[in-house]
Scaffold this motif. Sequence first.
Motif, mmCIF file in Angstrom:
data_model
loop_
_atom_site.group_PDB
_atom_site.id
_atom_site.type_symbol
_atom_site.label_atom_id
_atom_site.label_comp_id
_atom_site.label_asym_id
_atom_site.label_seq_id
_atom_site.Cartn_x
_atom_site.Cartn_y
_atom_site.Cartn_z
ATOM 1 N N ALA A 67 -116.635 -2.903 91.680
ATOM 2 C CA ALA A 67 -117.686 -3.573 90.909
ATOM 3 C C ALA A 67 -117.239 -3.826 89.472
ATOM 4 N N TRP A 68 -116.610 -2.821 88.845
ATOM 5 C CA TRP A 68 -116.112 -2.995 87.481
ATOM 6 C C TRP A 68 -115.036 -4.074 87.418
ATOM 7 N N CYS A 69 -114.181 -4.143 88.437
ATOM 8 C CA CYS A 69 -113.107 -5.140 88.458
ATOM 9 C C CYS A 69 -113.673 -6.551 88.431
ATOM 10 N N TRP A 70 -114.632 -6.829 89.323
ATOM 11 C CA TRP A 70 -115.198 -8.174 89.384
ATOM 12 C C TRP A 70 -116.109 -8.461 88.194
ATOM 13 N N PHE A 71 -116.741 -7.433 87.639
ATOM 14 C CA PHE A 71 -117.561 -7.637 86.446
ATOM 15 C C PHE A 71 -116.678 -8.056 85.262
ATOM 16 N N VAL A 72 -115.530 -7.408 85.120
ATOM 17 C CA VAL A 72 -114.614 -7.753 84.025
ATOM 18 C C VAL A 72 -114.049 -9.152 84.219
ATOM 19 N N ILE A 73 -113.744 -9.527 85.474
ATOM 20 C CA ILE A 73 -113.213 -10.872 85.734
ATOM 21 C C ILE A 73 -114.236 -11.934 85.339
ATOM 22 N N ALA A 74 -115.488 -11.755 85.763
ATOM 23 C CA ALA A 74 -116.528 -12.735 85.426
ATOM 24 C C ALA A 74 -116.811 -12.744 83.925
ATOM 25 N N LEU A 75 -116.826 -11.556 83.311
ATOM 26 C CA LEU A 75 -117.085 -11.489 81.863
ATOM 27 C C LEU A 75 -115.949 -12.141 81.090
ATOM 28 N N THR A 76 -114.710 -11.982 81.547
ATOM 29 C CA THR A 76 -113.564 -12.620 80.891
ATOM 30 C C THR A 76 -113.671 -14.136 80.976
ATOM 31 N N ALA A 77 -114.112 -14.647 82.139
ATOM 32 C CA ALA A 77 -114.289 -16.100 82.271
ATOM 33 C C ALA A 77 -115.345 -16.619 81.314
ATOM 34 N N SER A 78 -116.443 -15.849 81.185
ATOM 35 C CA SER A 78 -117.517 -16.288 80.291
ATOM 36 C C SER A 78 -117.088 -16.221 78.828
ATOM 37 N N LEU A 79 -116.513 -15.078 78.431
ATOM 38 C CA LEU A 79 -116.077 -14.947 77.031
ATOM 39 C C LEU A 79 -114.922 -15.887 76.718
ATOM 40 N N GLY A 80 -114.046 -16.091 77.699
ATOM 41 C CA GLY A 80 -112.933 -17.017 77.464
ATOM 42 C C GLY A 80 -113.418 -18.425 77.181
ATOM 43 N N ALA A 81 -114.462 -18.846 77.900
ATOM 44 C CA ALA A 81 -115.005 -20.178 77.642
ATOM 45 C C ALA A 81 -115.642 -20.249 76.263
ATOM 46 N N ASN A 82 -116.314 -19.181 75.849
ATOM 47 C CA ASN A 82 -116.941 -19.169 74.524
ATOM 48 C C ASN A 82 -115.894 -19.272 73.416
ATOM 49 N N VAL A 83 -114.809 -18.512 73.576
ATOM 50 C CA VAL A 83 -113.757 -18.525 72.552
ATOM 51 C C VAL A 83 -113.016 -19.850 72.539
ATOM 52 N N ALA A 84 -112.750 -20.381 73.757
ATOM 53 C CA ALA A 84 -111.969 -21.625 73.843
ATOM 54 C C ALA A 84 -112.709 -22.803 73.218
ATOM 55 N N THR A 85 -114.028 -22.784 73.312
ATOM 56 C CA THR A 85 -114.803 -23.894 72.744
ATOM 57 C C THR A 85 -115.139 -23.688 71.277
ATOM 58 N N ALA A 86 -114.604 -22.633 70.672
ATOM 59 C CA ALA A 86 -114.895 -22.352 69.255
ATOM 60 C C ALA A 86 -113.879 -23.015 68.335
ATOM 61 N N GLY A 87 -113.171 -24.013 68.817
ATOM 62 C CA GLY A 87 -112.203 -24.727 68.000
ATOM 63 C C GLY A 87 -110.772 -24.272 68.216
ATOM 64 N N LEU A 88 -110.539 -23.291 69.073
ATOM 65 C CA LEU A 88 -109.183 -22.811 69.327
ATOM 66 C C LEU A 88 -108.465 -23.631 70.392
ATOM 67 N N LEU A 89 -109.184 -24.514 71.081
ATOM 68 C CA LEU A 89 -108.597 -25.296 72.160
ATOM 69 C C LEU A 89 -108.931 -26.766 71.950
ATOM 70 N N ASP A 90 -107.918 -27.596 72.112
ATOM 71 C CA ASP A 90 -108.119 -29.045 72.015
ATOM 72 C C ASP A 90 -108.759 -29.512 73.318
ATOM 73 N N MET A 91 -110.050 -29.830 73.257
ATOM 74 C CA MET A 91 -110.783 -30.169 74.468
ATOM 75 C C MET A 91 -110.347 -31.497 75.060
ATOM 76 N N THR A 92 -109.591 -32.305 74.263
ATOM 77 C CA THR A 92 -109.096 -33.578 74.791
ATOM 78 C C THR A 92 -107.725 -33.445 75.422
ATOM 79 N N ASP A 93 -107.084 -32.304 75.232
ATOM 80 C CA ASP A 93 -105.749 -32.082 75.813
ATOM 81 C C ASP A 93 -105.677 -30.640 76.324
ATOM 82 N N VAL A 94 -106.312 -30.397 77.451
ATOM 83 C CA VAL A 94 -106.365 -29.053 78.034
ATOM 84 C C VAL A 94 -105.020 -28.734 78.678
#
Length: 209
Positions: A67-94
């Motif tokens: 349960a902890w393994c899959w919770f961390v995987i899903a949480l990483t996907a969610s937090l990763g999207a939040n960080v990536a859209t905070a200006g650290l990733l060029d959304m026009t050139d992924v």
Amino acid sequence: MRAHLARVDAVLVQALIAAALSFAHIHDIAMAAGQDGWKAWAYPISVDLLLVAAWRRLRTGTAKAAAWCWFVIALTASLGANVATAGLLDMTDVPAWLRILVAGWPAVAFLGGTLLAHSAPKTATDEKGTELIDGQGHEPEAPSDPPAQPATESTSLASPIPVPVALVDHARKVAAEHHTRTGAPIDTPTLRTRLGVPAPLAEAIAAQL
């Protein structure tokens, strides 16, 4: 009571804000990675469902590691999207690696959700049943046997010795000849001697005469 409701309302509002922002960020990442239309909206739903399934297993199940393994995987996907859209990733050139992760996420989420939903945790009833089965292997000791019976009684309870019919007929002839000659019934020792058979067999023959 009002203070308690105020705390609940504040937590609920924070949860709704976090869910909405995370939902939007995952949608934007999916759009940038080439998943347009309804597919882009399916990605945040998939992430949130995996988070809920993992959290439910953490609260109610016993397989905490999975349960902890899959919770961390899903949480990483969610937090990763939040960080990536905070200006650290060029959304026009992924980058290509992010496109690969986004394309492979549905299979990963399906695997995690299936394992969390269909792997039955070991319940207390199972544990009690196992203990009961284990306890059945230890039978109580039998009470001590009563004093041994005399050998003569055990011998009398033994199964009778089978005697061939031809041998019985021959013994009758020997007994009749002995009675004619001596005027008395033949005894077992004499019958044994005349027939040349063991004592148990001679006793069995004499019982049938």
